[in-house]
Design an enzyme around this catalytic site. Structure first.
Site, PDB file in Angstrom:
ATOM      1  N   SER A  79      24.919 130.207  10.065  1.00  0.00           N
ATOM      2  CA  SER A  79      25.699 129.067   9.572  1.00  0.00           C
ATOM      3  C   SER A  79      26.548 128.555  10.738  1.00  0.00           C
ATOM      4  CB  SER A  79      26.602 129.510   8.425  1.00  0.00           C
ATOM      5  OG  SER A  79      27.596 130.399   8.927  1.00  0.00           O
ATOM      6  N   ASP A 114      21.563 127.266   9.574  1.00  0.00           N
ATOM      7  CA  ASP A 114      21.679 127.164   8.119  1.00  0.00           C
ATOM      8  C   ASP A 114      22.688 126.068   7.753  1.00  0.00           C
ATOM      9  OD1 ASP A 114      21.272 127.972   5.466  1.00  0.00           O
ATOM     10  OD2 ASP A 114      22.889 129.461   5.541  1.00  0.00           O
ATOM     11  N   ASP A 135      21.485 119.512   6.608  1.00  0.00           N
ATOM     12  CA  ASP A 135      21.924 119.393   5.220  1.00  0.00           C
ATOM     13  C   ASP A 135      22.606 118.045   5.008  1.00  0.00           C
ATOM     14  OD1 ASP A 135      22.997 119.528   2.726  1.00  0.00           O
ATOM     15  OD2 ASP A 135      24.010 121.448   2.989  1.00  0.00           O
ATOM     16  N   HIS A 207      25.339 129.356  -4.134  1.00  0.00           N
ATOM     17  CA  HIS A 207      25.645 130.329  -3.085  1.00  0.00           C
ATOM     18  C   HIS A 207      26.665 131.336  -3.605  1.00  0.00           C
ATOM     19  CE1 HIS A 207      24.434 126.997  -0.143  1.00  0.00           C
ATOM     20  NE2 HIS A 207      23.579 127.977   0.047  1.00  0.00           N
ATOM     21  N   GLY A 238      20.821 130.568  -2.011  1.00  0.00           N
ATOM     22  CA  GLY A 238      21.583 131.356  -2.978  1.00  0.00           C
ATOM     23  C   GLY A 238      20.802 132.530  -3.535  1.00  0.00           C
ATOM     24  N   GLY A 239      20.044 133.214  -2.665  1.00  0.00           N
ATOM     25  CA  GLY A 239      19.168 134.316  -3.108  1.00  0.00           C
ATOM     26  C   GLY A 239      19.903 135.522  -3.667  1.00  0.00           C
ATOM     27  N   ASN A 259      16.748 132.345   0.868  1.00  0.00           N
ATOM     28  CA  ASN A 259      17.913 132.664   1.704  1.00  0.00           C
ATOM     29  C   ASN A 259      18.831 133.690   1.049  1.00  0.00           C
ATOM     30  OD1 ASN A 259      16.866 130.507   3.081  1.00  0.00           O
ATOM     31  ND2 ASN A 259      18.724 129.265   3.038  1.00  0.00           N
ATOM     32  N   ASN A 261      22.418 135.873   1.891  1.00  0.00           N
ATOM     33  CA  ASN A 261      23.563 136.099   2.770  1.00  0.00           C
ATOM     34  C   ASN A 261      24.567 137.043   2.121  1.00  0.00           C
ATOM     35  OD1 ASN A 261      25.439 135.899   4.804  1.00  0.00           O
ATOM     36  ND2 ASN A 261      26.226 133.922   4.170  1.00  0.00           N
TER      37      ASN A 261
HETATM   38  P1  13P Z   1      23.779 133.682  -0.830  1.00  0.00           P
HETATM   39  O1  13P Z   1      24.965 133.929   0.028  1.00  0.00           O
HETATM   40  O2  13P Z   1      24.118 133.371  -2.215  1.00  0.00           O
HETATM   41  O3  13P Z   1      22.777 134.801  -0.716  1.00  0.00           O
HETATM   42  O4  13P Z   1      23.076 132.369  -0.272  1.00  0.00           O
HETATM   43  C1  13P Z   1      22.597 132.336   1.040  1.00  0.00           C
HETATM   44  C2  13P Z   1      22.121 130.985   1.401  1.00  0.00           C
HETATM   45  O5  13P Z   1      21.581 130.264   0.604  1.00  0.00           O
HETATM   46  C3  13P Z   1      22.315 130.556   2.782  1.00  0.00           C
HETATM   47  O6  13P Z   1      21.940 129.240   2.958  1.00  0.00           O
END
Ligand code: 13P
Length: 317
Positions: A79, A114, A135, A207, A238-239, A259, A261
């Site tokens: 990011s 990202d 984005d 996210h 937002g995985g 994704n 994080n």
């Molecule tokens: P999370 O932090 O919810 O896993 O999302 C990560 C993401 O989508 C980064 O772009």
């Protein structure tokens, strides 16, 4: 005779040098790959490649080691905030490239910006990333199209992959969790037709940790977007915390990049807390950062492994 002998030695040395230089040049450009080929393969093979965000050396090392161990392709996400934290995108690119070489990583690795701003995209292009995300989801669609169009041309020229976004992904901002938007499939088609490599479409994803009242992913939106964009690999942001059955269904409907994080951050923090709460930092040389950070790094590895297995990318390198 003597001079011929020396000549042979010289010739051999020159050949050796040439080999080393060729390898270095090749390594310099091929150590990182774009996300294009790995995602095309993922889309065709009905699995997804994980994008795992990196924050520092430990994160990067843990993710690369897991990808290599599981023979999985991987995308390292950075990011703008994390890039700044690591002193700049140039530092990140140099670290990742050197690490791939020093750790003998042979699986495909893409280094990806990202949620890039327009300016951030150019910084990463200059720094030697192999992939960027622009984005423009918060911009009026016409402006998103204009800027994405420009970056498509630049990325094509640079041999990089480009992710675009339509319909903003929800998340926590100032303590308020915004519900994820659902993208307009027509707008998705307009952006996909510009020639981007992959498309992030909002389908109610968020996210960070999902709130208790989250309604789940909108598969209706995903199916409609998928139908409009055809072969274009779709990206699920937002995985963290999306239930396994929803992940599998999303992959079956065209998602080929997911994704993650927050989940790595949570597992790192929990393992570090456990280490400190057990007083291990106060025993012997337990305060040595290489020891103190080790449980957290192992926890990241476990999270990444779990996700790669769920996404189906194991053995797909
Ligand atoms: P999370 O932090 O919810 O896993 O999302 C990560 C993401 O989508 C980064 O772009």
């Amino acid at each position: 005779l003597r001079s011929r002998g020396l000549g042979d030695v010289y010739k051999r040395q020159t050949e050796d040098c040439e080999k080393i230089i060729t390898q270095a040049i090749k390594g310099g450009t091929s150590m990182l790959v774009t996300a294009e080929e790995m995602l095309k393969k993922a889309k065709a093979g009905k699995y997804a490649v994980g994008q795992f965000n990196i924050n520092n050396l430990e994160w990067t090392k843990a993710i690369l080691a897991t990808a290599q161990e599981l023979q999985s392709p991987v995308i390292l996400g950075v990011s703008e905030g994390a890039g700044k934290y690591m002193t700049g995108f140039g530092t990140v690119a140099a670290m990742v490239k050197a690490m791939i070489e020093e750790m003998n990583i042979t699986v495909p690795v893409a280094l990806h910006l990202d949620h890039g701003t327009y300016e951030g995209c150019y910084k990463c292009i200059k720094a030697g990333f192999s992939s960027i995300m622009f984005d423009g989801s918060h911009l009026p669609i016409e402006e998103n199209i204009e800027k994405t169009k420009e970056l498509v041309a630049v990325c094509k020229g640079m041999g990089m992959s480009l992710e675009a976004e339509v319909g903003s992904i929800g998340g926590e901002e100032d303590g308020v969790v915004g519900m994820g938007e659902c993208a307009d499939p027509e707008e998705c088609k307009k952006i996909a037709d510009l020639g981007v490599t992959m498309l992030a479409a909002g389908i109610g994803n968020i996210h960070g940790v999902y709130p208790a009242n989250w309604k789940g992913l909108s598969f209706e939106t995903l199916a409609a977007v998928s139908e409009k964009v055809g072969d274009m690999p779709l990206v699920l942001h937002g995985g963290t915390g999306i239930p396994a059955d929803m992940i599998k269904k999303a992959i079956s409907l065209g998602v080929s990049k997911i994704n993650v994080n927050t989940e790595c951050q949570l597992s790192f923090a929990a393992a570090t807390r456990e280490y400190i709460e057990a007083g291990k930092d106060q025993k012997g040389k337990g305060f040595d950062p290489r020891k103190l950070l080790a449980p957290g790094a192992e926890a990241i590895k476990a999270t990444v492994k779990e996700k790669m297995e769920l996404f189906g990318s194991v053995g797909k390198a």
